[in-house]
Design an enzyme around this catalytic site. Structure first.
Site, PDB file in Angstrom:
ATOM      1  N   ASP A  51      -8.345   3.281  -7.161  1.00 23.27           N
ATOM      2  CA  ASP A  51      -7.440   3.683  -8.249  1.00 23.27           C
ATOM      3  C   ASP A  51      -8.241   4.309  -9.396  1.00 23.27           C
ATOM      4  O   ASP A  51      -7.661   4.748 -10.392  1.00 23.27           O
ATOM      5  CB  ASP A  51      -6.544   2.524  -8.718  1.00 23.27           C
ATOM      6  CG  ASP A  51      -7.306   1.342  -9.259  1.00 23.27           C
ATOM      7  OD1 ASP A  51      -8.558   1.347  -9.191  1.00 23.27           O
ATOM      8  OD2 ASP A  51      -6.659   0.390  -9.753  1.00 23.27           O
ATOM      9  N   SER A  52      -9.567   4.443  -9.201  1.00 24.81           N
ATOM     10  CA  SER A  52     -10.369   5.283 -10.098  1.00 24.81           C
ATOM     11  C   SER A  52      -9.846   6.716 -10.042  1.00 24.81           C
ATOM     12  O   SER A  52     -10.178   7.539 -10.897  1.00 24.81           O
ATOM     13  CB  SER A  52     -11.852   5.248  -9.701  1.00 24.81           C
ATOM     14  OG  SER A  52     -12.007   5.539  -8.323  1.00 24.81           O
ATOM     15  N   LYS A 118      -7.380  -3.471  -1.337  1.00 21.65           N
ATOM     16  CA  LYS A 118      -8.267  -4.159  -2.294  1.00 21.65           C
ATOM     17  C   LYS A 118      -7.443  -4.594  -3.498  1.00 21.65           C
ATOM     18  O   LYS A 118      -6.633  -3.806  -4.001  1.00 21.65           O
ATOM     19  CB  LYS A 118      -9.408  -3.230  -2.723  1.00 21.65           C
ATOM     20  CG  LYS A 118     -10.335  -3.858  -3.772  1.00 21.65           C
ATOM     21  CD  LYS A 118     -11.687  -3.162  -3.849  1.00 21.65           C
ATOM     22  CE  LYS A 118     -11.698  -1.869  -4.612  1.00 21.65           C
ATOM     23  NZ  LYS A 118     -11.315  -1.971  -6.027  1.00 21.65           N
ATOM     24  N   GLU A 120      -7.790  -6.764  -7.367  1.00 25.17           N
ATOM     25  CA  GLU A 120      -8.760  -7.195  -8.386  1.00 25.17           C
ATOM     26  C   GLU A 120      -8.501  -8.623  -8.849  1.00 25.17           C
ATOM     27  O   GLU A 120      -7.351  -8.987  -9.147  1.00 25.17           O
ATOM     28  CB  GLU A 120      -8.697  -6.245  -9.594  1.00 25.17           C
ATOM     29  CG  GLU A 120      -9.187  -4.844  -9.267  1.00 25.17           C
ATOM     30  CD  GLU A 120      -9.323  -3.940 -10.490  1.00 25.17           C
ATOM     31  OE1 GLU A 120      -9.179  -4.427 -11.641  1.00 25.17           O
ATOM     32  OE2 GLU A 120      -9.570  -2.742 -10.287  1.00 25.17           O
ATOM     33  N   GLU A 188     -18.544  -5.821  -9.140  1.00 26.22           N
ATOM     34  CA  GLU A 188     -18.770  -4.701 -10.065  1.00 26.22           C
ATOM     35  C   GLU A 188     -19.393  -5.181 -11.373  1.00 26.22           C
ATOM     36  O   GLU A 188     -18.876  -6.107 -12.018  1.00 26.22           O
ATOM     37  CB  GLU A 188     -17.437  -3.986 -10.356  1.00 26.22           C
ATOM     38  CG  GLU A 188     -17.605  -2.824 -11.337  1.00 26.22           C
ATOM     39  CD  GLU A 188     -16.419  -1.867 -11.389  1.00 26.22           C
ATOM     40  OE1 GLU A 188     -15.433  -2.079 -10.654  1.00 26.22           O
ATOM     41  OE2 GLU A 188     -16.498  -0.914 -12.187  1.00 26.22           O
TER      42      GLU A 188
END
Ligand code: KIV
Length: 272
Positions: A51-52, A118, A120, A188
Site C-alpha cells: 500500500d506504499s 499482509k 500491520e 520495518e
C-alpha cells in the site's frame, strides 16, 4: 537464484525451504505489469503489492487513503505479467478492523491473484484476525515495527522497538502472529539487534526493511532502491542505480547483494 533453474512458480513451501536452508529471500514492491515482468526476469522471488502504492503511485504523504478496490486493481496489473514470483498484497488501512471485514478484503485481493495478504500490527486483535483468516485458507504475512498505516497515531515515521520493554513486546507479538498461523513477518525500522533476535526466535521467515542483515530476507520499495522517490530516502535505503546504467542492472545487483549478505550493510541499520 534457485527458482530460475526451473519453471515452477515460487510457493510458500519453497520460501519456507529457502528459509530452512538459510538462503536469503528477495522481495521488492511492484504495482504494475512492466515492473512485475522485470522483477521476474531479474530473479526476485517475492513481489509485494504494497500500500506504499499510496505514496509512490498516487502521490499521497501516507498510505491511509488507499482502498481495497485499488489494491485489487494493482494486484491484477502485477499478476498479468507474473511468471514465477510469490505475490503478497497489503490489506490497506481500516480494511481488516473485524474478522468479517478482513475476510471480505482478503478474498477480494486473493481472487485478484495474490498468494498471501499482509496486515500491520501484532496486538491481540490483529492476532485474532490472522487466526481467523488462516483458518479460512487465507495465507497471512504479519508486519511489525514501524507500521505506516499507524503513522498518525505514532506521530511520524520513527524507529520502533528501541527500549528493552518495546523490544520484548515486539518479540512476543512476532511469536503470537506465528502461533496464530502467519507464515512470514515483515520487520520495518527496528534495531538490527532486535531483527536478529526475532529472526532467531521465530521459525517463519522474517523479511527486513531497516531491520538489519540477519533477517531471512529483505524488501525495499522499488522506487526507493532506484533512487527516484522524491525527498531524502530513509537510512535503510540503498540506491542501486548508482554506478549502473539500467533498471535491470540495478535490480539484479539488489538480488545479488541480498543473496550474498552484502545488503543491508551496517550503515543501513539502526542501533538499539
Ligand atoms: O507497502 C509497502 O511497500 C510495505 C513495505 C514498506 C514493507 O509494506
Amino acid at each position: 537464484m534457485s527458482y530460475l533453474q526451473g519453471d515452477k512458480p515460487i510457493s510458500i513451501t519453497r520460501l519456507l525451504a529457502m528459509h530452512a536452508e538459510r538462503e536469503k529471500i528477495t522481495m521488492l514492491t511492484a504495482y504494475d505489469s512492466t515492473m512485475s515482468a522485470l522483477l521476474n526476469r531479474c530473479g526476485i522471488e517475492t513481489i509485494l503489492i504494497g500500500d506504499s502504492m499510496g505514496n509512490v503511485i498516487q502521490g499521497h504523504s501516507c498510505t491511509t487513503p488507499v482502498t481495497v478496490e485499488q489494491m485489487v486493481y494493482h494486484t491484477e496489473c502485477v499478476v498479468r505479467a507474473n511468471t514465477h514470483a510469490f505475490l503478497i498484497t497489503d490489506l490497506p488501512f481500516a480494511s481488516y478492523g473485524d474478522p468479517v471485514q478482513a475476510l471480505k478484503s482478503a478474498a477480494a485481493v486473493m481472487k485478484a491473484g495474490a498468494d498471501m495478504v499482509k496486515i500491520e500490527g501484532g496486538g491481540d486483535w490483529q492476532v485474532e484476525i490472522i487466526r481467523y483468516l488462516v483458518e479460512r485458507a487465507v495465507p497471512v504475512c504479519a508486519h511489525l515495527g514501524l507500521l505506516p498505516q499507524s503513522v498518525h497515531l505514532l506521530g511520524g515515521y520513527k524507529v520502533q522497538g528501541k527500549s528493552k520493554d518495546a523490544a520484548t513486546i515486539m518479540l512476543e507479538q512476532a511469536l503470537a502472529c506465528q502461533e496464530a498461523g502467519a507464515q512470514m513477518v515483515v520487520l520495518e525500522a527496528i534495531p538490527s539487534s532486535l531483527g536478529a533476535r526475532i529472526t532467531s526466535e521465530v521459525h517463519i521467515p522474517t523479511i527486513g526493511i531497516g531491520a538489519g542483515p540477519d533477517c531471512s530476507g529483505q524488501v525495499l520499495v522499488l522506487q526507493d532502491m532506484l533512487g527516484i522517490s522524491p525527498g531524502k530516502p530513509p537510512k535503510f535505503v540503498k540506491n542501486f542505480m548508482e554506478g549502473r546504467h539500467s533498471v535491470e542492472a540495478a535490480i539484479k545487483a539488489y538480488v545479488r547483494e541480498v543473496k550474498s549478505g552484502k545488503f543491508p550493510g551496517l550503515e543501513h541499520g539502526f542501533a538499539g
